[in-house]
Design a protein around this motif. Structure first.
Motif, PDB file in Angstrom:
ATOM      1  N   THR A 117       9.695   1.856 -16.898  1.00  0.00           N
ATOM      2  CA  THR A 117       9.405   3.278 -17.073  1.00  0.00           C
ATOM      3  C   THR A 117       8.216   3.694 -16.228  1.00  0.00           C
ATOM      4  O   THR A 117       8.225   4.747 -15.587  1.00  0.00           O
ATOM      5  N   VAL A 118       7.197   2.866 -16.186  1.00  0.00           N
ATOM      6  CA  VAL A 118       6.020   3.162 -15.370  1.00  0.00           C
ATOM      7  C   VAL A 118       6.388   3.185 -13.892  1.00  0.00           C
ATOM      8  O   VAL A 118       5.937   4.058 -13.145  1.00  0.00           O
ATOM      9  N   GLY A 151       8.679   8.679  -9.055  1.00  0.00           N
ATOM     10  CA  GLY A 151       8.912  10.116  -9.177  1.00  0.00           C
ATOM     11  C   GLY A 151       7.719  10.918  -8.692  1.00  0.00           C
ATOM     12  O   GLY A 151       7.877  11.950  -8.036  1.00  0.00           O
ATOM     13  N   GLY A 152       6.517  10.444  -8.995  1.00  0.00           N
ATOM     14  CA  GLY A 152       5.313  11.119  -8.523  1.00  0.00           C
ATOM     15  C   GLY A 152       5.203  11.093  -7.009  1.00  0.00           C
ATOM     16  O   GLY A 152       4.818  12.089  -6.386  1.00  0.00           O
ATOM     17  N   LEU A 153       5.540   9.974  -6.414  1.00  0.00           N
ATOM     18  CA  LEU A 153       5.495   9.865  -4.955  1.00  0.00           C
ATOM     19  C   LEU A 153       6.534  10.768  -4.298  1.00  0.00           C
ATOM     20  O   LEU A 153       6.250  11.417  -3.279  1.00  0.00           O
ATOM     21  N   VAL A 154       7.724  10.825  -4.867  1.00  0.00           N
ATOM     22  CA  VAL A 154       8.760  11.707  -4.327  1.00  0.00           C
ATOM     23  C   VAL A 154       8.313  13.157  -4.456  1.00  0.00           C
ATOM     24  O   VAL A 154       8.482  13.963  -3.523  1.00  0.00           O
ATOM     25  N   GLY A 155       7.738  13.504  -5.595  1.00  0.00           N
ATOM     26  CA  GLY A 155       7.242  14.864  -5.792  1.00  0.00           C
ATOM     27  C   GLY A 155       6.169  15.231  -4.788  1.00  0.00           C
ATOM     28  O   GLY A 155       6.165  16.337  -4.231  1.00  0.00           O
TER      29      GLY A 155
END
Length: 58
Positions: free
Chosen positions: A17-18, A24-28
């Protein structure tokens, strides 16, 4: 109690999950950076067109 702690530390499900959250943060962040660059490019085109229209005269 010791077995519960050891089992919790060995569990890898939470780690997945981490990893997804970090990915996801990097893609964002990449999407935001791309849109900022795109906005700058569009602004440059609009400024160029406006300048051309102003020098063309009526």
């Amino acid at each position: 109690m010791k077995n519960l702690i050891v089992r919790f530390l060995r569990e890898e499900e939470g780690l997945t999950t981490v990893e997804y959250a970090i990915a996801g943060g990097l893609v964002g962040a990449a999407v935001v950076a791309a849109f900022v660059d795109l906005g700058d490019a569009v602004e440059g085109v609009i400024v160029f067109i406006t300048g051309e229209l102003n020098t063309a005269g009526p």
